[in-house]
Design a protein around this motif. Sequence first.
Motif, short mmCIF file in Angstrom:
data_model
loop_
_atom_site.label_atom_id
_atom_site.label_comp_id
_atom_site.label_asym_id
_atom_site.label_seq_id
_atom_site.Cartn_x
_atom_site.Cartn_y
_atom_site.Cartn_z
N LEU A 1 0.73 -1.33 0.16
CA LEU A 1 -0.08 -0.05 -0.25
C LEU A 1 0.88 1.19 -0.04
O LEU A 1 0.55 2.29 -0.71
CB LEU A 1 -0.94 0.22 1.20
N THR A 2 1.96 1.23 0.74
CA THR A 2 3.05 2.38 0.69
C THR A 2 3.50 2.63 -0.54
O THR A 2 3.75 3.59 -0.91
CB THR A 2 3.86 1.97 1.81
N ARG A 3 3.71 1.51 -1.21
CA ARG A 3 4.38 1.36 -2.63
C ARG A 3 3.54 2.27 -3.69
O ARG A 3 3.72 2.69 -4.52
CB ARG A 3 4.83 0.03 -3.25
N LEU A 4 2.02 1.76 -3.41
CA LEU A 4 1.09 2.15 -4.30
C LEU A 4 1.09 3.60 -4.19
O LEU A 4 0.92 4.46 -5.18
CB LEU A 4 -0.12 1.41 -3.97
N ARG A 5 0.88 4.01 -2.87
CA ARG A 5 0.76 5.35 -2.62
C ARG A 5 2.04 6.19 -3.43
O ARG A 5 1.84 7.25 -4.09
CB ARG A 5 0.74 5.74 -1.09
N GLY A 6 3.11 5.91 -3.07
CA GLY A 6 4.31 6.15 -3.48
C GLY A 6 4.27 6.51 -5.09
O GLY A 6 4.93 7.31 -5.75
N ILE A 7 4.04 5.34 -5.53
CA ILE A 7 4.17 5.16 -7.22
C ILE A 7 3.10 6.38 -7.77
O ILE A 7 3.25 7.02 -8.72
CB ILE A 7 3.91 3.93 -7.62
N ALA A 8 1.70 6.26 -7.22
CA ALA A 8 0.77 7.11 -7.58
C ALA A 8 1.48 8.57 -7.32
O ALA A 8 0.98 9.46 -8.15
CB ALA A 8 -0.65 6.83 -6.84
N GLU A 9 1.75 8.98 -6.21
CA GLU A 9 2.33 10.31 -6.07
C GLU A 9 3.42 10.74 -6.92
O GLU A 9 3.26 11.72 -7.39
CB GLU A 9 2.61 10.66 -4.43
N GLU A 10 4.35 9.64 -7.15
CA GLU A 10 5.41 10.42 -8.17
C GLU A 10 4.83 10.45 -9.54
O GLU A 10 5.28 11.28 -10.30
CB GLU A 10 6.45 9.34 -8.24
N ALA A 11 3.82 9.45 -9.69
CA ALA A 11 3.21 9.62 -11.33
C ALA A 11 2.53 10.78 -11.45
O ALA A 11 2.39 11.70 -12.31
CB ALA A 11 2.39 8.47 -11.64
N LEU A 12 1.82 11.37 -10.54
CA LEU A 12 0.84 12.47 -10.32
C LEU A 12 1.77 13.92 -10.36
O LEU A 12 1.60 14.90 -11.15
CB LEU A 12 -0.06 12.78 -9.19
N THR A 13 3.01 13.86 -9.75
CA THR A 13 3.97 14.91 -9.71
C THR A 13 4.82 15.09 -10.98
O THR A 13 5.34 16.21 -11.12
CB THR A 13 4.50 14.94 -8.61
N SER A 14 4.82 13.86 -11.67
CA SER A 14 5.89 13.76 -12.70
C SER A 14 5.29 14.60 -13.92
O SER A 14 6.05 15.24 -14.90
CB SER A 14 6.32 12.30 -13.14
N GLY A 15 4.14 14.32 -14.46
CA GLY A 15 3.43 14.82 -15.49
C GLY A 15 3.91 14.36 -16.70
O GLY A 15 3.55 14.71 -17.87
N ASP A 16 4.72 13.26 -16.69
CA ASP A 16 5.16 12.57 -17.96
C ASP A 16 4.19 11.44 -18.13
O ASP A 16 3.89 10.48 -17.29
CB ASP A 16 6.36 12.13 -17.74
N PRO A 17 3.48 11.39 -19.49
CA PRO A 17 2.46 10.21 -19.63
C PRO A 17 3.22 8.98 -19.71
O PRO A 17 2.45 7.89 -19.14
CB PRO A 17 2.16 10.69 -21.18
N VAL A 18 4.49 8.79 -20.14
CA VAL A 18 5.16 7.56 -20.08
C VAL A 18 5.43 6.92 -18.83
O VAL A 18 5.15 5.92 -18.49
CB VAL A 18 6.47 7.70 -20.90
#
Length: 468
Positions: free
Chosen positions: A262-279
């Motif tokens: 769950l922590t990994r899921l949250r971290g991955i989601a937060e990183e994806a949201l802040t990256s702005g990179d579609p890939v």
Amino acid sequence: MSSRWPDALRDALGLRLALWYAAIFVASALALVVLTYVLLSASLRRYDRDTIETTLVQYARAYMIGGAPGLARELREGNLAATPGPLFVRLLGPGEELTFFSMPQQWRRFDLSQLDTPRLSGEQTWATLDTGDGGDELEVASVRLADGTLLQVGRSTDRRKELLARFRLVLLVDLAVVLVIALAGGVAVTWSGLQPVRALRDTVRGIVQTGRTDARVPPASGGDTLGELGNLVNAMLDRIDRVVAGMRGALDNVAHDLRTPLTRLRGIAEEALTSGDPVRQRAALAECVEEADRVNAMLHTLMDISEAETGTMALTREPVPLSALVQQTVDLYEDAAEDRAIVIETEVDEGLVVPVDRTRMRQVLANLLDNAVKYTPEGGRVRIRARAHDGRAVLTVEDTGPGIPPDELPRVWERLYRGDRSRSTRGLGLGLSLVKAIVEAHGGSVDVSSVPGTGSRFEIRLPLSTIA
């Protein structure tokens, strides 16, 4: 004990048992008393008649020797010391004329005309006279002598009735004593016999009131059914404690193991949201799906284990050839084993058929074979063998891996338990728990043995099918 007796008397079950005990005890004593009274009455009656017959024979002999004077002399001299009390004696000649008569004054109320007189020589008859007022009776024996004379001898039943009346009084007193003893004994026996039931009630009541399952029924000294019931309740409570402790441990492990994904899921989601990179966002979503699948698999496996352990798992049993089941499982892992140069050997006796759920048992073999291939180093060997022994199919899975340390061996069946050596390998820690649960749900057993540095050996025992 005396302080607890009122509780025993207020207990409806205890009171019923005490009354039943007293009723049976009194009924048995009453039956014995009635039988004794009947036998005594018959014995006294037989004794009186034997006495009258003996007297009749003696008086007949005295008459034959000395005539009526001889009979009178025999009666006057009282040679019949064994015949206490007065007697009725009457002698009638061949023409029914009165030759001799002796009868106490108090017996004059009896009607002698009711006496039955024998007609033939040597014939003897009995008659019982009563006055109709319920008092004593007169029992008379009559005999026709050789010269046609009729000799009659009788005695009253007053002494016999008096003796029986005294005996009845004694019996009534005895019955009253027996009734008291039966009631007291019934209460005592019931109180003692229901003690294990009361202890069981108090234990269950304490568990219901407090919610704690560490209370136990006091052990019984005897090996009776109630003592065995208490032992079974204690065993059930022990099992409940173990299940509750296992559930708490499983929940702790689930909470611990879910925290990481769950922590990994949250971290991955937060990183994806802040990256702005579609890939990067697409890659993050793929990782989230993978972690979600892993959590979902963990929860499904935990539910399967719980269903198998509680007996609610739906099993579609059918006769399954063990050789085909093993081969199907080996085919699934043959490529993975070849990639690591691991040899999988099978040795299954032909004709072994087990009544199992094919899908669930393939899941068991897949878990064992997956572990064996996963922990066996490159160039190692995995051997699967199956044979019949003592009416059961014995299937073993052996590997040449690092083995299991002795301190970890008893815990390999625990849910979410992963040994130190398996922490570096991806897994849920539920495979062996599921294996044990499914095998035992099929009425089988599973065991493990291992020598560190040499390998591990898992053994499954399943009942053989009666259908080949």
